[in-house]
Design an enzyme around this catalytic site. Structure first.
Site, short mmCIF file in Angstrom:
data_model
loop_
_atom_site.label_atom_id
_atom_site.label_comp_id
_atom_site.label_asym_id
_atom_site.label_seq_id
_atom_site.Cartn_x
_atom_site.Cartn_y
_atom_site.Cartn_z
N HIS A 109 1.63 4.16 -2.91
CA HIS A 109 1.24 5.79 -2.88
C HIS A 109 2.55 6.37 -3.49
O HIS A 109 2.43 7.55 -4.19
CB HIS A 109 1.48 6.28 -1.34
CG HIS A 109 0.17 6.29 -0.73
ND1 HIS A 109 -1.03 6.82 -1.10
CD2 HIS A 109 -0.21 5.30 0.46
CE1 HIS A 109 -2.18 6.52 -0.45
NE2 HIS A 109 -1.73 5.91 0.67
N HIS B 237 0.96 -1.34 0.15
CA HIS B 237 0.03 0.01 0.12
C HIS B 237 1.01 1.51 -0.04
O HIS B 237 0.75 2.02 -0.72
CB HIS B 237 -0.77 -0.04 1.20
CG HIS B 237 -1.80 1.21 1.47
ND1 HIS B 237 -2.98 1.25 0.95
CD2 HIS B 237 -1.49 2.37 2.06
CE1 HIS B 237 -3.53 2.58 1.09
NE2 HIS B 237 -2.59 2.92 1.85
N GLU B 238 1.88 1.34 0.81
CA GLU B 238 2.71 2.65 0.80
C GLU B 238 3.56 2.66 -0.19
O GLU B 238 3.89 3.74 -0.70
CB GLU B 238 3.70 2.51 2.14
CG GLU B 238 2.88 2.39 3.53
CD GLU B 238 1.59 3.46 3.70
OE1 GLU B 238 2.18 4.66 3.14
OE2 GLU B 238 0.88 3.34 4.52
N GLU C 76 -6.31 6.57 -1.21
CA GLU C 76 -6.17 5.34 -0.46
C GLU C 76 -6.71 4.04 -1.27
O GLU C 76 -6.08 3.13 -1.02
CB GLU C 76 -6.85 5.79 0.73
CG GLU C 76 -6.11 6.69 1.63
CD GLU C 76 -4.79 6.24 2.16
OE1 GLU C 76 -4.49 5.27 2.44
OE2 GLU C 76 -4.01 7.31 2.02
#
Length: 272
Positions: A140, A136-137, A197
């Site tokens: 980004h 997920h990070e 997100e």
């Protein structure tokens, strides 16, 4: 009116000239400031953060963070190369650090600088859960969400300036500034963040699957996250993040697709 029209024209020209393509969605995204300016600043801020916090090194957890981060980055490069984006990561400088802090958090800075706090490790509950967090990070950083948020903030300021130039009546101007502050935040900036997100969840699923991790573990992660918070969260429309229940449903609906995508890269077994 002349000033107002000039500002609108300048804004339109800025938008036209300042778009980039997100390789994961094919959509045009805001890019008012180039990564060539953003990355060096982000790298310097990251280094400063490391000097001011306790970096964990030489432990099994610290090595796990680095190992998973490297796997996710390799998965990203394989996906990008296979989809016609060779060289997309040439200016990225991947770095993954574990910070001794009880905060339940992890974050990414533009250009591939990742931090995981020790406080989130119990909720990760193992390698697959941590892969979901780091996927997920990393997503980004890959999708340039920092650049887009910075650009959106600049446009938000431009809208405020345009209103203040165009509106001459003091009472109307005061009402505009009050409404604009709330309306542009709740109506634009927060949904913009929520969309980031959701996008990072989806991209992260593909990356963790390509790296050999079971994508459904991301849904289990958010169940644990929800339990840890006691179900306490602001209403979704007032939050920068989607509700945990929303994330879980989205992840469950995408997990099979993520496994199929991973199969294209020779990944057929997935670690839980």
């Amino acid at each position: 009116m002349k000033h107002k029209n000039s500002i609108i024209a300048l804004g339109a020209l800025t938008l036209f000239l300042s778009c980039a393509t997100n390789p994961f969605t094919g959509n045009k995204t805001l890019a008012l400031m180039p990564n060539s300016q953003i990355f060096p600043t982000a790298f310097a801020q990251y280094d400063q953060f490391l000097t001011e916090n306790k970096v964990v090194t030489g432990t099994k957890d610290a090595e796990m963070v680095k190992r998973i981060g490297q796997k996710i980055a390799v998965a990203a490069e394989r996906w990008l190369d296979a989809n016609g984006y060779q060289g997309y990561l040439k200016d990225y400088q991947w770095e993954y650090n574990l910070i001794d802090d009880k905060t339940v958090n992890a974050w990414a800075m533009p250009g591939g600088k990742i931090v995981v706090y020790t406080g989130i490790l119990p909720i990760a509950n193992g390698e697959a859960g941590l892969a979901a967090i780091m996927g997920h990070e990393v997503s980004h950083a890959l999708a340039n969400h920092g650049q887009q948020r910075m650009s959106a903030g600049m446009l938000q300021q431009l809208g405020a300036v345009a209103g203040n130039v165009a509106i001459k009546d003091p009472q109307t101007l005061n009402l505009f500034n009050q409404a604009y502050g709330v309306g542009s935040t709740v109506g634009v900036m927060l949904p913009f963040s929520r969309s980031h997100e959701t996008q990072a969840d989806e991209i992260g699923l593909y990356l963790m699957a390509i790296a050999g991790y079971e994508p459904l573990e991301a849904a289990n992660l958010w169940r644990r996250m929800n339990a840890q918070s006691g179900g306490q969260a602001p209403p979704e429309f007032l939050s920068t993040h989607p509700a945990n229940e929303t994330r879980i449903r989205n992840i469950e609906s995408l997990a099979a697709k993520a496994r199929l995508e991973a199969n294209k890269f020779g990944t057929t077994t997935f670690k839980k």
